[in-house]
Design a protein around this motif. Structure first.
Motif, PDB file in Angstrom:
ATOM      1  N   LYS A   1      44.009  54.252  68.539  1.00  0.00           N
ATOM      2  CA  LYS A   1      44.174  53.042  68.363  1.00  0.00           C
ATOM      3  C   LYS A   1      42.818  52.342  68.273  1.00  0.00           C
ATOM      4  N   LYS A   2      41.821  52.471  68.994  1.00  0.00           N
ATOM      5  CA  LYS A   2      40.734  52.038  69.033  1.00  0.00           C
ATOM      6  C   LYS A   2      39.667  52.508  67.917  1.00  0.00           C
ATOM      7  N   ARG A   3      39.980  53.665  67.516  1.00  0.00           N
ATOM      8  CA  ARG A   3      39.044  54.190  66.745  1.00  0.00           C
ATOM      9  C   ARG A   3      39.243  53.600  65.297  1.00  0.00           C
ATOM     10  N   ILE A   4      38.132  53.138  64.659  1.00  0.00           N
ATOM     11  CA  ILE A   4      37.951  52.604  63.527  1.00  0.00           C
ATOM     12  C   ILE A   4      37.235  53.268  62.629  1.00  0.00           C
ATOM     13  N   THR A   5      37.831  53.482  61.167  1.00  0.00           N
ATOM     14  CA  THR A   5      37.206  54.133  60.217  1.00  0.00           C
ATOM     15  C   THR A   5      36.617  53.208  59.030  1.00  0.00           C
ATOM     16  N   TYR A   6      35.763  53.463  58.434  1.00  0.00           N
ATOM     17  CA  TYR A   6      35.251  52.461  57.338  1.00  0.00           C
ATOM     18  C   TYR A   6      35.243  53.105  56.071  1.00  0.00           C
ATOM     19  N   LYS A   7      35.343  52.330  55.056  1.00  0.00           N
ATOM     20  CA  LYS A   7      35.130  52.837  53.862  1.00  0.00           C
ATOM     21  C   LYS A   7      34.133  52.134  53.102  1.00  0.00           C
ATOM     22  N   LEU A   8      33.450  52.747  52.127  1.00  0.00           N
ATOM     23  CA  LEU A   8      32.483  52.102  51.435  1.00  0.00           C
ATOM     24  C   LEU A   8      32.867  52.184  49.947  1.00  0.00           C
ATOM     25  N   ILE A   9      32.853  50.910  49.185  1.00  0.00           N
ATOM     26  CA  ILE A   9      33.262  50.932  47.772  1.00  0.00           C
ATOM     27  C   ILE A   9      31.963  50.325  47.234  1.00  0.00           C
ATOM     28  N   GLU A  10      31.268  51.012  46.182  1.00  0.00           N
ATOM     29  CA  GLU A  10      30.101  50.394  45.531  1.00  0.00           C
ATOM     30  C   GLU A  10      30.392  49.872  44.149  1.00  0.00           C
ATOM     31  N   ASN A  11      29.332  48.859  43.825  1.00  0.00           N
ATOM     32  CA  ASN A  11      29.048  48.606  42.463  1.00  0.00           C
ATOM     33  C   ASN A  11      30.412  47.714  42.023  1.00  0.00           C
ATOM     34  N   LEU A  12      31.081  46.985  42.736  1.00  0.00           N
ATOM     35  CA  LEU A  12      32.219  46.089  42.142  1.00  0.00           C
ATOM     36  C   LEU A  12      31.537  44.928  41.448  1.00  0.00           C
ATOM     37  N   SER A  13      32.101  44.683  40.274  1.00  0.00           N
ATOM     38  CA  SER A  13      31.608  43.587  39.517  1.00  0.00           C
ATOM     39  C   SER A  13      32.362  42.049  39.863  1.00  0.00           C
ATOM     40  N   TYR A  14      31.518  40.995  40.250  1.00  0.00           N
ATOM     41  CA  TYR A  14      32.015  39.860  40.394  1.00  0.00           C
ATOM     42  C   TYR A  14      31.944  38.907  39.294  1.00  0.00           C
ATOM     43  N   THR A  15      31.688  39.471  37.997  1.00  0.00           N
ATOM     44  CA  THR A  15      31.473  38.563  36.843  1.00  0.00           C
ATOM     45  C   THR A  15      32.876  37.937  36.304  1.00  0.00           C
ATOM     46  N   ASP A  16      34.027  38.565  37.061  1.00  0.00           N
ATOM     47  CA  ASP A  16      35.208  37.706  36.422  1.00  0.00           C
ATOM     48  C   ASP A  16      35.373  36.401  37.172  1.00  0.00           C
ATOM     49  N   VAL A  17      34.652  36.204  38.027  1.00  0.00           N
ATOM     50  CA  VAL A  17      34.419  34.643  38.437  1.00  0.00           C
ATOM     51  C   VAL A  17      34.148  33.806  37.311  1.00  0.00           C
ATOM     52  N   TYR A  18      33.113  34.222  36.716  1.00  0.00           N
ATOM     53  CA  TYR A  18      32.390  33.347  35.746  1.00  0.00           C
ATOM     54  C   TYR A  18      33.356  33.487  34.173  1.00  0.00           C
ATOM     55  N   GLU A  19      33.434  32.315  33.751  1.00  0.00           N
ATOM     56  CA  GLU A  19      34.300  31.985  32.447  1.00  0.00           C
ATOM     57  C   GLU A  19      32.976  32.341  31.160  1.00  0.00           C
ATOM     58  N   GLY A  20      33.796  32.797  30.007  1.00  0.00           N
ATOM     59  CA  GLY A  20      32.862  32.977  28.976  1.00  0.00           C
ATOM     60  C   GLY A  20      32.073  34.243  28.917  1.00  0.00           C
ATOM     61  N   GLU A  21      31.435  34.307  27.912  1.00  0.00           N
ATOM     62  CA  GLU A  21      30.697  35.566  27.491  1.00  0.00           C
ATOM     63  C   GLU A  21      29.525  35.906  28.675  1.00  0.00           C
ATOM     64  N   LYS A  22      29.466  37.481  28.865  1.00  0.00           N
ATOM     65  CA  LYS A  22      28.499  37.786  29.881  1.00  0.00           C
ATOM     66  C   LYS A  22      27.695  38.832  29.268  1.00  0.00           C
ATOM     67  N   ASP A  23      26.081  38.226  29.499  1.00  0.00           N
ATOM     68  CA  ASP A  23      25.269  39.433  28.989  1.00  0.00           C
ATOM     69  C   ASP A  23      24.876  40.546  29.701  1.00  0.00           C
ATOM     70  N   ASP A  24      24.078  41.423  29.106  1.00  0.00           N
ATOM     71  CA  ASP A  24      23.812  42.820  29.625  1.00  0.00           C
ATOM     72  C   ASP A  24      23.181  42.527  31.067  1.00  0.00           C
ATOM     73  N   TYR A  25      22.419  41.556  31.194  1.00  0.00           N
ATOM     74  CA  TYR A  25      21.742  41.450  32.449  1.00  0.00           C
ATOM     75  C   TYR A  25      22.729  41.012  33.492  1.00  0.00           C
ATOM     76  N   MET A  26      23.506  39.989  33.497  1.00  0.00           N
ATOM     77  CA  MET A  26      24.689  39.533  34.097  1.00  0.00           C
ATOM     78  C   MET A  26      25.604  40.716  34.703  1.00  0.00           C
ATOM     79  N   ASN A  27      25.808  41.663  33.548  1.00  0.00           N
ATOM     80  CA  ASN A  27      26.690  43.003  33.935  1.00  0.00           C
ATOM     81  C   ASN A  27      26.030  43.910  34.833  1.00  0.00           C
ATOM     82  N   GLU A  28      24.768  43.979  34.439  1.00  0.00           N
ATOM     83  CA  GLU A  28      24.015  44.843  35.430  1.00  0.00           C
ATOM     84  C   GLU A  28      23.892  44.325  37.013  1.00  0.00           C
ATOM     85  N   ARG A  29      23.333  42.835  37.213  1.00  0.00           N
ATOM     86  CA  ARG A  29      23.204  42.709  38.446  1.00  0.00           C
ATOM     87  C   ARG A  29      24.086  42.096  39.167  1.00  0.00           C
TER      88      ARG A  29
END
Length: 278
Positions: free
Chosen positions: A22-50
């Motif tokens: 019950k006490k043993r905790i396992t962890y998962k790592l997910i990388e490079n999820l975009s948060y650009t969906d928070v922004y409205e409008g067009e996204k440029d290449d630098y936004m999509n990259e960073r």
């Protein structure tokens, strides 16, 4: 008698095994999820990259706390990563990239930091987390961003989120005056202090989330970083904020203070969560 002893031993062994499982905790790592969906409008290449983040979370737990972590680098460099000192603590850690000077200028990197926090508020429950247990932290420039997002309520308000919903702000060696790169963009040298609307100090208020200020040793810290945090501590107290703490890490400089600071952060996370339950 021997049978009874054996049965008791087997029972205790089974209980111990169940308890450890019950006490043993396992962890998962997910990388490079975009948060650009928070922004409205067009996204440029630098936004999509960073504008991406990594999430490290306890995959077999529910209702856990989350630390949103902003890397340092003077707002001109640095890369997201999950700090080793924050791993295996029962919390999720979300490490965030944001756009950098000189490709963008103030307040774009603050807006990116805010957008990533919004993403966490909107999405952490999908991973088992609790969006009333979100802490915002970071080192150096990342500490500055954490403070700006949490103290200037306007950045999150545009997305319908009250900054006071943040469970706690825990900047490591962050500017509390206007950041040196912001000053540079305005032709001000890095040794000339400025306090304007881009300074966390400008936004001191009694109703802010709990604030934990941590710096390295004042004698070896960067450019008076301890003293400006000490002034922030005092002014938060002056305006009536009761949950501001200040720590100085003797013997640790700007870069090495993150290790002891991480232990202080974890202590405060536990204290804040405990106080929420009472």
């Amino acid at each position: 008698m021997k049978k009874k002893i054996i049965l008791i031993a087997l029972f205790l062994g089974a209980v111990s095994l169940v308890f450890s499982q019950k006490k043993r905790i396992t962890y998962k790592l997910i990388e490079n999820l975009s948060y650009t969906d928070v922004y409205e409008g067009e996204k440029d290449d630098y936004m999509n990259e960073r504008c991406k983040l990594d999430i490290y979370y306890p995959e077999n737990q529910k209702d856990f706390a989350t630390v949103v972590w902003f890397h340092g680098g003077g707002l001109t460099g640095g890369e997201k990563s999950i700090p080793n000192d924050l791993k295996n603590k029962g919390n999720a850690v979300v490490a965030v990239n944001y756009r950098l000077h000189p490709k963008v200028k103030n307040p774009v990197y603050i807006e990116d930091a805010a957008a990533s926090v919004v993403w966490v508020f909107r999405n952490i429950e999908k991973y088992g987390g609790n969006n009333t247990k979100i802490f915002v932290a970071g080192h150096s420039a990342g500490g500055y961003l954490a403070s700006m997002v949490g103290l200037d309520k306007s950045y999150l308000a545009k997305y319908g989120i009250d900054a006071n919903s943040i469970a706690g702000l825990i900047p490591f060696s962050g500017h509390t005056i206007t950041h040196m790169t912001v000053r540079k963009e305005n032709g001000v040298g890095n040794k000339q202090p400025v306090v304007d609307k881009f300074a966390p100090l400008f936004h001191v208020r009694a109703d802010a989330p709990p604030l934990v200020l941590i710096t390295g040793d004042r004698e070896i810290e960067m450019l008076g970083r301890y003293e400006e945090n000490a002034y922030m501590y005092r002014m938060m107290k002056v305006v009536g904020h009761e949950e501001t703490s200040l720590y100085e890490m003797p013997g640790f400089d700007h870069g090495t203070m993150t290790w002891p600071a991480s232990h202080i952060m974890q202590k405060h996370i536990k204290q804040i969560l405990k106080s929420k339950q009472n």
